[in-house]
Every structure is written in structure tokens, then in C-alpha cells.
Design an enzyme around this catalytic site. Structure first.
Site, PDB file in Angstrom:
ATOM      1  N   MET A  11       0.649  -0.971  -0.303  1.00  0.00           N
ATOM      2  CA  MET A  11       0.107  -0.053   0.113  1.00  0.00           C
ATOM      3  C   MET A  11       1.287   1.211   0.040  1.00  0.00           C
ATOM      4  O   MET A  11       1.155   2.624  -1.283  1.00  0.00           O
ATOM      5  CB  MET A  11      -0.989  -0.259   1.427  1.00  0.00           C
ATOM      6  CG  MET A  11      -2.294  -0.964   1.189  1.00  0.00           C
ATOM      7  SD  MET A  11      -3.236  -0.503   0.096  1.00  0.00           S
ATOM      8  CE  MET A  11      -4.430   0.515   1.477  1.00  0.00           C
ATOM      9  N   SER A 123      -8.652   2.457   1.462  1.00  0.00           N
ATOM     10  CA  SER A 123      -9.244   1.317   0.730  1.00  0.00           C
ATOM     11  C   SER A 123      -9.081   1.815  -0.144  1.00  0.00           C
ATOM     12  O   SER A 123      -8.759   2.750  -1.326  1.00  0.00           O
ATOM     13  CB  SER A 123     -10.473   1.535   1.170  1.00  0.00           C
ATOM     14  OG  SER A 123     -11.422   0.258  -0.007  1.00  0.00           O
ATOM     15  N   LYS A 175     -13.910   3.652   8.480  1.00  0.00           N
ATOM     16  CA  LYS A 175     -13.143   2.372   7.473  1.00  0.00           C
ATOM     17  C   LYS A 175     -13.216   0.791   8.377  1.00  0.00           C
ATOM     18  O   LYS A 175     -13.285   0.433   7.667  1.00  0.00           O
ATOM     19  CB  LYS A 175     -11.500   3.270   7.717  1.00  0.00           C
ATOM     20  CG  LYS A 175     -10.890   1.884   6.526  1.00  0.00           C
ATOM     21  CD  LYS A 175     -11.081   0.964   5.801  1.00  0.00           C
ATOM     22  CE  LYS A 175     -10.277   0.559   4.791  1.00  0.00           C
ATOM     23  NZ  LYS A 175      -9.591  -0.583   5.425  1.00  0.00           N
ATOM     24  N   HIS A 178     -16.622   0.003   6.935  1.00  0.00           N
ATOM     25  CA  HIS A 178     -15.996  -0.416   5.460  1.00  0.00           C
ATOM     26  C   HIS A 178     -16.077  -1.386   5.646  1.00  0.00           C
ATOM     27  O   HIS A 178     -16.687  -2.660   4.951  1.00  0.00           O
ATOM     28  CB  HIS A 178     -15.289   1.015   5.150  1.00  0.00           C
ATOM     29  CG  HIS A 178     -14.855   0.080   4.008  1.00  0.00           C
ATOM     30  ND1 HIS A 178     -14.195  -0.932   3.912  1.00  0.00           N
ATOM     31  CD2 HIS A 178     -15.091   0.593   2.545  1.00  0.00           C
ATOM     32  CE1 HIS A 178     -13.320  -0.725   2.601  1.00  0.00           C
ATOM     33  NE2 HIS A 178     -14.477  -0.143   1.595  1.00  0.00           N
ATOM     34  N   ASN A 179     -15.213  -2.025   6.342  1.00  0.00           N
ATOM     35  CA  ASN A 179     -14.502  -3.480   6.013  1.00  0.00           C
ATOM     36  C   ASN A 179     -15.389  -4.225   6.813  1.00  0.00           C
ATOM     37  O   ASN A 179     -15.364  -5.623   6.513  1.00  0.00           O
ATOM     38  CB  ASN A 179     -13.114  -3.282   7.385  1.00  0.00           C
ATOM     39  CG  ASN A 179     -12.454  -2.457   6.306  1.00  0.00           C
ATOM     40  OD1 ASN A 179     -12.211  -1.678   5.507  1.00  0.00           O
ATOM     41  ND2 ASN A 179     -10.219  -3.150   6.905  1.00  0.00           N
ATOM     42  N   GLU A 182     -17.511  -5.102   4.224  1.00  0.00           N
ATOM     43  CA  GLU A 182     -16.806  -6.003   3.201  1.00  0.00           C
ATOM     44  C   GLU A 182     -17.209  -7.661   3.637  1.00  0.00           C
ATOM     45  O   GLU A 182     -17.188  -8.382   2.625  1.00  0.00           O
ATOM     46  CB  GLU A 182     -15.429  -5.318   2.921  1.00  0.00           C
ATOM     47  CG  GLU A 182     -14.299  -5.689   1.879  1.00  0.00           C
ATOM     48  CD  GLU A 182     -13.360  -5.033   2.442  1.00  0.00           C
ATOM     49  OE1 GLU A 182     -12.147  -6.233   3.512  1.00  0.00           O
ATOM     50  OE2 GLU A 182     -12.489  -4.448   1.939  1.00  0.00           O
TER      51      GLU A 182
END
Length: 364
Positions: A11, A123, A175, A178-179, A182
Site C-alpha cells: 500500500m 481502501s 473505515k 466499511h471493512n 466487506e
């Protein structure tokens, strides 16, 4: 703008390259020469010398350092070291998957020293270099505005794919959720395809179904696009283990849902399934087998060969994202390029989940 990046894995390294392509004066730092070599080959300014790194950032009070290292103790250590060497007015960014409670605490501590602290839930994975990164940003208005040029470059477009969520910790909180989402989406896709594969009557083509679903259906998504590509090239995933790592965000999402009294059954069950995949042998399953024999005298299976697993190193910065596709996953240990740039836990993303509420006990 002038900006430094600490942590040049898949990343951080790619973010350095995207910033460089966007015309920014960026310098990267990593202790591992293995991480520096591929970036140098692409013309990036990178070093393993912290003094040289800090000297290249500009004048005290105007410097910005983006930290992209594994969550937990490593992040805390890097931030502590930076706080001792930076000056009031400088900006520290945590772009990893830190627990939002830790981020709030760190933001308060750094503010007392006159430092801006910005948390960026990031992300995009290995596709971020070419497609851009989705970024959920937390911190003071002044700190975020200082970073705007870099954020606009890293995002898919200057005016979309990123936003200021709120105060310190809010970026990592969004986040985290969000995960969690996911996890649920991935589990639902996996269960659906496993069910269809098991239904032998129709002899269904998984690759064809994924491709059909990608267009016009209500369940189309980027995850489905990647799934379709994987099925097209390696439908049986022969060399893959069913071990699925969790980096902590699913756990933290569940804990927050319990504390707020908000039901999250899909995220909870998806996270529990990851825990199950990580077990060498399920003690609960062994107990069930023993009980069934005890009351019914049924036949049971004994354990013949324990599961033997290896690890295929993470994709390196600058590599094409398709290096991560299933058809390009070799037998563990045969991959060119060695063993990656971190421990197995770091490469699997498991450093942030030893404590369900972060590192507060260890750090205080």
C-alpha cells in the site's frame, strides 16, 4: 506538496508512486532494503536513513509524514518516534487500520504537543496505484486542508472517493465499519457460489454465472468483478488454503454494535466464519463427534494428517495488481522475490487484532 511516507509495503509503496506521478515531492522510508529496491527501480526517492528522510521533509512546522505500517504496537512506536523529532505545526497521518479508540487518544496526545494528527482509513488494495484510493479522513480542519493536495492525487479523482468524516478517530471508525461490511459481502458471495457448486444436477458454470451477475443485476460490485476474473482463470483455487485472516476491524465493529445496542448479525456471523477458518482443528467439532459416538454409538473419523500450510508472500509495491490473482499464486515457497517485507502476521494483516479495543492497555 512535499510529503514523506513511512512504510513502503504494497500500500505505502504504491502510494509513493501515485504521489510521484501526481507531481508531488515525496520521499519514502522503510527499514527493509527489499522494500526499497523495486521503488528505486521506478525512480522513487526512498531511503532507509531516518535522518535523511526527516531532513528532506522541509522546514519545521511545515512538514507532513504519512505513516503506513501495520496497526497496533508498530504504529504506536512510529508515531512516538516522530512526535519526538517533529515540531509544532507538523502533520502526522495514520493511513493504516488502527482502532479508532487508539486514534482518538493519539490525536489528543499529539495536539498537546502542537502536532496535527490526521487519520485516513484507506481502501483500494493493490489496485490503488492505477484506480485511486478511497479515503475516509478524520482530524482537524487545518490538518486535513494541509493534506488536501495529496488526498486529491491519491483519490480516484480530486472531487470524489475521499472526504473529511469529522474529528480525530472518525476516519478510522468509518473505515472499520466499511471493512465489517466487506466481510459480510465476501461471505455472502462465497456461500452462494459454494451452494451452486455443490448442486451437481445442473452442472453450473461458476465463471459464467459470475460474469452474468456483473452486468445489470442488483448484486454487481467490484468484489464480484474480481471474483469473476478469478473464476475465469482458476475456478478451483487448487493451491489456496481456506484460512481467511482478519485484521481486527470486523471484531471492533461487532464490539461497537454491542456497546450501542445496534444489531449487526451479518457482519457478526461473517467474522465468526473467519475465526472458524483459522482453526487448525475445531475443538468444538471434535467434542461433537465424541458426544455423537457416546450417545449413539456412531462411527467417527479420526484425524489422519494435520493440515499443512505455508504462506505466499504479499504482492510488492509497483507490481501489477494481477500478481494477486489466484492463477498467479504458486506453491508456497516458490514465489520469486523471497519472503516479503514483513512477518507472516504483518503480511496477512493480523497485527491489529490481538486486543479487541486496540492497544490502549499496552500503550498506557
Amino acid at each position: 506538496m512535499k510529503i514523506g511516507m513511512i512504510g513502503l509495503g504494497k500500500m505505502g509503496g504504491n502510494m509513493v508512486l501515485r504521489l510521484k506521478q501526481g507531481g508531488h515531492d515525496v520521499i519514502g522510508y522503510d527499514r527493509s532494503e527489499d522494500a526499497l529496491t523495486p521503488l528505486r527501480a521506478k525512480g522513487a526517492n526512498v531511503t532507509s536513513d531516518m535522518d535523511a528522510f526527516l531532513a528532506a521533509l522541509g522546514e519545521p512546522g511545515e512538514r507532513a509524514v504519512w505513516v503506513m505500517v501495520p496497526a497496533g504496537k508498530i504504529t504506536q512506536s512510529v508515531i512516538d518516534d516522530l512526535a519526538d523529532q517533529l515540531a509544532p505545526g507538523d502533520v502526522i497521518v495514520d493511513g493504516g487500520n488502527s482502532n479508532f479508540h487508539d486514534t482518538q487518544r493519539r490525536g489528543e496526545a499529539l495536539a498537546e504537543r502542537g502536532l496535527h494528527f490526521v487519520d485516513v482509513g484507506t481502501s483500494g488494495g493493490v489496485w490503488g496505484l492505477t484506480e485511486g484510493y478511497g479515503m475516509m479522513v478524520g482530524g482537524s480542519e487545518a490538518g486535513v486542508e494541509r493534506l488536501r493536495p495529496a488526498l486529491e492525487t491519491l483519490a480516484p479523482a480530486p472531487d470524489r472517493g475521499w472526504g473529511h468524516m469529522g474529528p480525530s478517530g472518525s476516519g478510522h471508525y468509518v473505515k472499520m465499519v466499511h471493512n465489517g461490511i466487506e466481510y459480510g459481502m465476501m461471505q455472502a458471495y462465497a456461500e452462494g457460489f459454494e451452494l451452486m457448486k455443490a448442486h451437481k444436477t445442473f452442472n453450473l458454470d461458476m465463471s459464467q454465472i459470475a460474469e452474468v451477475w456483473r452486468h445489470g443485476t442488483v448484486i454487481r460490485s467490484w468484489l464480484l468483478d474480481l471474483t469473476a476474473e478469478a473464476l475465469k482463470n482458476s475456478a478451483d483455487f487448487d493451491s489456496l488454503s481456506d484460512y481467511v485472516a482478519d485484521s481486527g476491524e470486523g471484531r471492533w465493529t461487532i464490539i461497537d454494535s454491542i456497546e450501542l445496542g445496534v444489531p449487526t448479525p451479518v457482519i457478526t456471523l461473517a467474522t465468526q466464519m473467519r475465526f472458524r477458518s483459522q482453526q487448525e482443528v475445531s475443538y468444538a467439532g471434535q467434542m461433537l463427534s465424541a458426544m455423537r459416538r457416546a450417545f449413539g454409538g456412531h462411527a467417527v473419523k479420526t484425524l489422519e494428517v494435520p493440515k499443512q500450510e505455508g504462506i505466499v508472500p504479499e504482492v510488492q509495491a509497483g507490481e501489477h495488481p494481477k500478481a494477486a490473482a489466484p492463477e498467479n499464486i504458486p506453491t508456497p515457497g516458490t514465489r520469486a522475490g523471497g519472503s516479503g517485507t514483513g512477518s507472516a502476521a504483518e503480511q496477512l494483516g493480523e497485527t491489529g487484532q490481538q486486543r479487541t479495543t486496540g492497544d490502549r492497555k499496552a500503550d498506557q
